[in-house]
Design a protein around this motif. Structure first.
Motif, PDB file in Angstrom:
ATOM      1  N   TYR A 199       0.859  -1.197   0.000  1.00  0.00           N
ATOM      2  CA  TYR A 199       0.000   0.000   0.000  1.00  0.00           C
ATOM      3  C   TYR A 199       0.884   1.232   0.000  1.00  0.00           C
ATOM      4  N   GLN A 200       0.255   2.368  -0.413  1.00  0.00           N
ATOM      5  CA  GLN A 200       0.878   3.690  -0.350  1.00  0.00           C
ATOM      6  C   GLN A 200      -0.141   4.689   0.204  1.00  0.00           C
ATOM      7  N   VAL A 201       0.330   5.642   1.001  1.00  0.00           N
ATOM      8  CA  VAL A 201      -0.521   6.690   1.583  1.00  0.00           C
ATOM      9  C   VAL A 201      -0.066   8.036   1.011  1.00  0.00           C
ATOM     10  N   PHE A 202      -1.044   8.810   0.479  1.00  0.00           N
ATOM     11  CA  PHE A 202      -0.760  10.121  -0.106  1.00  0.00           C
ATOM     12  C   PHE A 202      -1.526  11.202   0.672  1.00  0.00           C
ATOM     13  N   ASP A 203      -0.953  12.379   0.725  1.00  0.00           N
ATOM     14  CA  ASP A 203      -1.692  13.552   1.204  1.00  0.00           C
ATOM     15  C   ASP A 203      -2.663  14.015   0.130  1.00  0.00           C
ATOM     16  N   LEU A 204      -3.710  14.655   0.581  1.00  0.00           N
ATOM     17  CA  LEU A 204      -4.660  15.263  -0.353  1.00  0.00           C
ATOM     18  C   LEU A 204      -4.170  16.675  -0.655  1.00  0.00           C
ATOM     19  N   ASP A 205      -3.889  16.994  -1.932  1.00  0.00           N
ATOM     20  CA  ASP A 205      -3.375  18.308  -2.321  1.00  0.00           C
ATOM     21  C   ASP A 205      -4.494  19.170  -2.913  1.00  0.00           C
ATOM     22  N   VAL A 259       3.351  12.581  -4.315  1.00  0.00           N
ATOM     23  CA  VAL A 259       4.418  11.863  -3.632  1.00  0.00           C
ATOM     24  C   VAL A 259       3.829  11.175  -2.397  1.00  0.00           C
ATOM     25  N   PRO A 260       4.018   9.837  -2.289  1.00  0.00           N
ATOM     26  CA  PRO A 260       3.450   9.146  -1.117  1.00  0.00           C
ATOM     27  C   PRO A 260       4.153   9.590   0.157  1.00  0.00           C
ATOM     28  N   VAL A 261       3.360   9.672   1.193  1.00  0.00           N
ATOM     29  CA  VAL A 261       3.927  10.035   2.488  1.00  0.00           C
ATOM     30  C   VAL A 261       4.205   8.791   3.331  1.00  0.00           C
ATOM     31  N   ALA A 262       3.715   7.669   2.902  1.00  0.00           N
ATOM     32  CA  ALA A 262       3.981   6.401   3.616  1.00  0.00           C
ATOM     33  C   ALA A 262       3.906   5.249   2.616  1.00  0.00           C
ATOM     34  N   ASN A 263       4.798   4.274   2.783  1.00  0.00           N
ATOM     35  CA  ASN A 263       4.826   3.091   1.917  1.00  0.00           C
ATOM     36  C   ASN A 263       4.933   1.827   2.788  1.00  0.00           C
ATOM     37  N   ALA A 264       4.354   0.792   2.274  1.00  0.00           N
ATOM     38  CA  ALA A 264       4.534  -0.510   2.921  1.00  0.00           C
ATOM     39  C   ALA A 264       4.522  -1.576   1.844  1.00  0.00           C
ATOM     40  N   ASN A 307       5.207  -5.835   0.786  1.00  0.00           N
ATOM     41  CA  ASN A 307       5.289  -7.212   1.257  1.00  0.00           C
ATOM     42  C   ASN A 307       4.630  -7.415   2.621  1.00  0.00           C
ATOM     43  N   LYS A 308       3.440  -6.894   2.731  1.00  0.00           N
ATOM     44  CA  LYS A 308       2.674  -7.170   3.939  1.00  0.00           C
ATOM     45  C   LYS A 308       2.142  -8.606   3.850  1.00  0.00           C
ATOM     46  N   PRO A 309       2.333  -9.407   4.878  1.00  0.00           N
ATOM     47  CA  PRO A 309       1.882 -10.801   4.829  1.00  0.00           C
ATOM     48  C   PRO A 309       0.394 -10.896   4.522  1.00  0.00           C
ATOM     49  N   ILE A 310       0.016 -11.989   3.877  1.00  0.00           N
ATOM     50  CA  ILE A 310      -1.358 -12.133   3.416  1.00  0.00           C
ATOM     51  C   ILE A 310      -2.350 -12.194   4.568  1.00  0.00           C
ATOM     52  N   ASN A 311      -1.911 -12.653   5.733  1.00  0.00           N
ATOM     53  CA  ASN A 311      -2.823 -12.711   6.880  1.00  0.00           C
ATOM     54  C   ASN A 311      -2.782 -11.442   7.727  1.00  0.00           C
ATOM     55  N   ASP A 312      -2.048 -10.444   7.247  1.00  0.00           N
ATOM     56  CA  ASP A 312      -1.956  -9.159   7.959  1.00  0.00           C
ATOM     57  C   ASP A 312      -2.772  -8.155   7.162  1.00  0.00           C
ATOM     58  N   THR A 313      -4.003  -7.831   7.622  1.00  0.00           N
ATOM     59  CA  THR A 313      -4.936  -7.011   6.815  1.00  0.00           C
ATOM     60  C   THR A 313      -5.253  -5.674   7.483  1.00  0.00           C
ATOM     61  N   ASN A 314      -4.369  -5.199   8.323  1.00  0.00           N
ATOM     62  CA  ASN A 314      -4.558  -3.858   8.889  1.00  0.00           C
ATOM     63  C   ASN A 314      -3.182  -3.283   9.225  1.00  0.00           C
ATOM     64  N   ASP A 315      -3.173  -1.937   9.342  1.00  0.00           N
ATOM     65  CA  ASP A 315      -1.902  -1.262   9.666  1.00  0.00           C
ATOM     66  C   ASP A 315      -2.212   0.141  10.160  1.00  0.00           C
ATOM     67  N   CYS A 316      -1.219   0.829  10.630  1.00  0.00           N
ATOM     68  CA  CYS A 316      -1.329   2.221  11.003  1.00  0.00           C
ATOM     69  C   CYS A 316      -0.059   2.945  10.587  1.00  0.00           C
ATOM     70  N   VAL A 317      -0.201   4.230  10.300  1.00  0.00           N
ATOM     71  CA  VAL A 317       0.969   5.014   9.883  1.00  0.00           C
ATOM     72  C   VAL A 317       1.021   6.287  10.685  1.00  0.00           C
ATOM     73  N   GLN A 318       2.226   6.770  10.882  1.00  0.00           N
ATOM     74  CA  GLN A 318       2.471   8.048  11.556  1.00  0.00           C
ATOM     75  C   GLN A 318       2.701   9.108  10.476  1.00  0.00           C
TER      76      GLN A 318
END
Length: 478
Positions: free
Chosen positions: A442-448, A459-464, A466-477
């Protein structure tokens, strides 16, 4: 006046038969007879009267058990009798139609021979026969013995075993060197024994054959371990060498995960394999009947099998590495092989890359009995590894694209608008029918703001990744 007296003399003549008192084994046979004689009698003893007397005399003959060939010519009885026979009528000799002695000097011997040296006593029996009263008899049997010797019917020993070319190790199929009362099977060139190589034969005996480690079978002819495939690499590439899919070349396990790709423009398949098999130490003696020995890798094979979508019958391309075969094993070999790819690759097509290595070799065995050398081959083992390359050109999808099907959102965010710099989110409902989902990115972008409207940030502000297939949630700072 003259008186004339007539005297009658009667003479007894004993005719001689040629024997003499001092002849060998000549005896006197005494007998008695009446001897008639006359005496003077009557008046004035002018008459003659007959009288008889008992006289002892003898004749000469052979002692019991002895015989003279011509008693009227020879002075002695020089020939002993054994069971009613003499040297002239086959005394002592026995013929064995169903048994024989096989000697090095005379070959097959069935007659016992012998000399009747005294009554019912035989001497000078043929080699392999013993004196038993009035006959020479064959020594008792010993299995796998050509030539037995004995002095009685129960103490036979073997002087020459079957297949004993020399009384020396590696030159005998049977041996009596441990126990002369039997012939024991030795490790040898014979097919009913054991070559026992690579291996050792304690005391030469076939029963004591101990094959070298990782060898087995009657003749140690079975290799029980496989060669080592130390490198197996298959790379698919396009003409420019930009797009590449390849396996892990040092993968040494039997099972391997499927290698998936969605690129249809590969034109070349480049492979390379390295296999090794080291033979055990060759510790044979210089005089051994084993005259040649070599084991190693005798074949390296690469097979590419193409299965079009849904097909169970492949199109196959195979190459073998040159310079090795069962008469020319090698310890170690690197073998590169290139293949052209099949035209028209499509979705759900697959190619199996298979590498195999086989060990084997030969042993040369000298037949001490006929002077010929025969080559025998070892039964080897094959190690095979298979890697699957599978084409999946259909992208993963979310369940929301299926009409009439309710499912979770492709991504869920608790609040759309927030000033909290920590953002949490989750996702679900993604599928891939063929390859399946390997991992998420996944990638997280700011709204411009673009003038008067809001746009996705560039430009993405966060990248992730190879998240494991059984890992279906996350959080970003943020």
């Amino acid at each position: 006046m003259y008186f004339v007296f007539w005297i009658l003399s009667i003479c007894y003549v004993r005719f001689s038969n040629g024997l003499t008192v001092n002849g060998n084994h000549v005896i006197k046979n005494y007998y008695y007879y009446n001897d008639k004689y006359t005496v003077s009698c009557s008046f004035w003893s002018w008459g003659r009267c007959t009288r008889y007397r008992n006289v002892r005399d003898y004749t000469l003959g052979c002692a019991a058990g002895w015989w003279s060939i011509l008693e009227f010519l020879f002075p002695g009885c020089d020939y002993a009798i054994c069971d009613g026979k003499t040297v002239f009528t086959g005394a002592c000799n026995k013929y064995y139609p169903n048994d024989y002695q096989k000697t090095k000097n005379k070959g097959i011997v069935r007659s016992s021979g012998g000399t009747c040296s005294s009554p019912d006593t035989c001497t000078n029996c043929n080699d392999g026969f013993y004196s038993n009263g009035p006959y020479c008899e064959m020594c008792g049997p010993i299995a796998n013995c050509n030539h037995r010797r004995c002095t009685s019917g129960s103490n036979q020993v073997c002087a020459w075993c079957d297949g004993e070319v020399k009384y020396s190790p590696y030159w005998r199929a049977y041996t009596s060197h441990l126990d002369t009362t039997k012939c024991q099977k030795a490790c040898s060139w014979r097919s009913d024994s054991t070559r026992c190589y690579p291996g050792t034969c304690s005391n030469e005996l076939a029963a004591n054959c101990q094959c070298a480690a990782n060898f087995g079978g009657t003749h140690c002819e079975n290799i029980q371990d496989t060669p080592a495939i130390e490198y197996n690499h298959c790379k698919f590439t396009d003409d420019q060498g930009i797009n590449i899919v390849e396996n892990e070349p040092n993968y040494v396990q039997q099972s391997h995960p499927i290698i998936w790709t969605n690129f249809l423009g590969y034109t070349k398949m480049k492979t390379s394999m390295v296999a090794k098999y080291m033979q055990p130490a060759d510790n044979r003696d210089a005089d051994s009947y084993i005259t040649g020995f070599r084991v190693g890798v005798i074949e390296q094979r690469t097979t590419m099998s193409y299965y079009s979508a849904g097909s169970v019958t492949p199109s196959v391309k195979t190459l073998t590495c040159p310079g090795m075969h069962r008469d020319q094993p090698v310890d170690f070999e690197t073998c590169p092989m290139d293949f052209s790819i099949w035209n028209g690759m499509g979705h759900d097509d697959k190619i199996l890359y298979e590498v195999s290595s086989t060990n084997g070799g030969y042993v040369d065995v000298a037949n001490r009995e006929n002077g010929r050398t025969t080559r025998y081959y070892y039964q080897g083992q094959t190690l095979t590894r298979t890697f699957e390359y599978h084409w999946d050109v259909v992208n993963p999808y979310h369940c929301s694209v299926s009409a009439g099907k309710s499912c979770t959102h492709f991504i869920s965010i608790p609040t759309d608008i927030t000033n909290n710099p920590i953002m949490t989110f989750s996702w679900d409902g993604w599928s891939d029918d063929l390859a399946g989902i390997l991992y998420y990115e996944y990638q997280v972008f700011d709204l411009d703001k673009d003038g008067t409207q809001l746009v996705d940030g560039r430009v993405p502000v966060a990248n992730a990744g190879n998240k494991p297939i059984n890992d279906t949630n996350d959080c970003v700072q943020l």
